[in-house]
Design a protein around this motif. Structure first.
Motif, PDB file in Angstrom:
ATOM      1  N   GLU A   1       0.742  -1.359  -0.026  1.00 41.72           N
ATOM      2  CA  GLU A   1       0.132   0.308  -0.005  1.00 41.72           C
ATOM      3  C   GLU A   1       0.595   1.448  -0.138  1.00 41.72           C
ATOM      4  O   GLU A   1       1.614   1.284   0.021  1.00 41.72           O
ATOM      5  CB  GLU A   1      -0.808   0.155   1.099  1.00 41.72           C
TER       6      GLU A   1
ATOM      7  N   ASN B   1      -0.647   7.548   1.790  1.00 42.26           N
ATOM      8  CA  ASN B   1      -2.125   8.406   1.119  1.00 42.26           C
ATOM      9  C   ASN B   1      -2.187   9.511   1.751  1.00 42.26           C
ATOM     10  O   ASN B   1      -2.281  10.419   2.776  1.00 42.26           O
ATOM     11  CB  ASN B   1      -3.746   7.780   2.254  1.00 42.26           C
TER      12      ASN B   1
ATOM     13  N   LYS C   1      -3.787  12.494   1.105  1.00 35.06           N
ATOM     14  CA  LYS C   1      -4.370  13.473   1.092  1.00 35.06           C
ATOM     15  C   LYS C   1      -5.083  13.533   2.351  1.00 35.06           C
ATOM     16  O   LYS C   1      -5.615  13.986   2.909  1.00 35.06           O
ATOM     17  CB  LYS C   1      -5.932  13.052   0.238  1.00 35.06           C
TER      18      LYS C   1
END
Length: 156
Positions: free
Chosen positions: A49, A52, A54
């Motif tokens: 992963e 992120n 954001k």
């Protein structure tokens, strides 16, 4: 002189560490609600992963093993959370594994490991009803699940 030098260096060195810490990217990890037991963060896997940007978080799956693309950073500036029923993050305090009285819930860093070309850190979530964990030994169930999960990830 041997007593004075450490005292003189303590403040500048400590200040430098705190200054560096401010610039390290904060990482937030969402732990499954009411999870207790071992957690593992696996680093430097191409199939892992990605961070992120954001909302600056990673989400642990239900099995407690998170595979990341990111490089291992020593677990510095990590913060762990449960999500409450309103969708708000509730921070899980970090404590030293050797502390006798730990708040519940709490998270403890167990160690940094590199084994079988896999780099990871192990953590432990104490939720008051946790099963005793062998902090200084291996965890065969977690180790075998990690092997399967990493191999599956690498095949993608």
């Amino acid at each position: 002189m041997s007593i004075i030098l450490p005292l003189v260096l303590y403040v500048p060195v400590n200040s430098l560490q705190l200054e560096i810490y401010k610039y390290l990217k904060r990482k937030e990890f969402i732990v499954p609600t009411n999870y207790s037991g071992p957690l593992r963060i696996i680093y430097e896997e191409n199939c892992g992963e990605k961070f992120n940007e954001k909302n600056k978080t990673y989400q642990f799956p239900q099995d407690g093993i998170l595979i990341l693309f990111a490089k291992e950073d020593g677990g510095i500036n990590h913060h762990y959370f449960y999500m409450n029923k309103n969708g708000e993050k509730v921070e899980i305090p970090q404590v030293d594994i050797t502390e006798n009285k730990k708040p519940t819930p709490s998270v403890s860093l167990i160690g940094f490991i590199e084994k079988n070309n896999t780099k990871y850190i192990d953590l432990y979530i104490n939720h008051g009803n946790s099963v005793q964990y062998n902090f200084f030994g291996s965890n065969p169930k977690l180790d075998s699940l990690t092997t399967v999960k990493v191999n599956d990830c690498r095949k993608k």
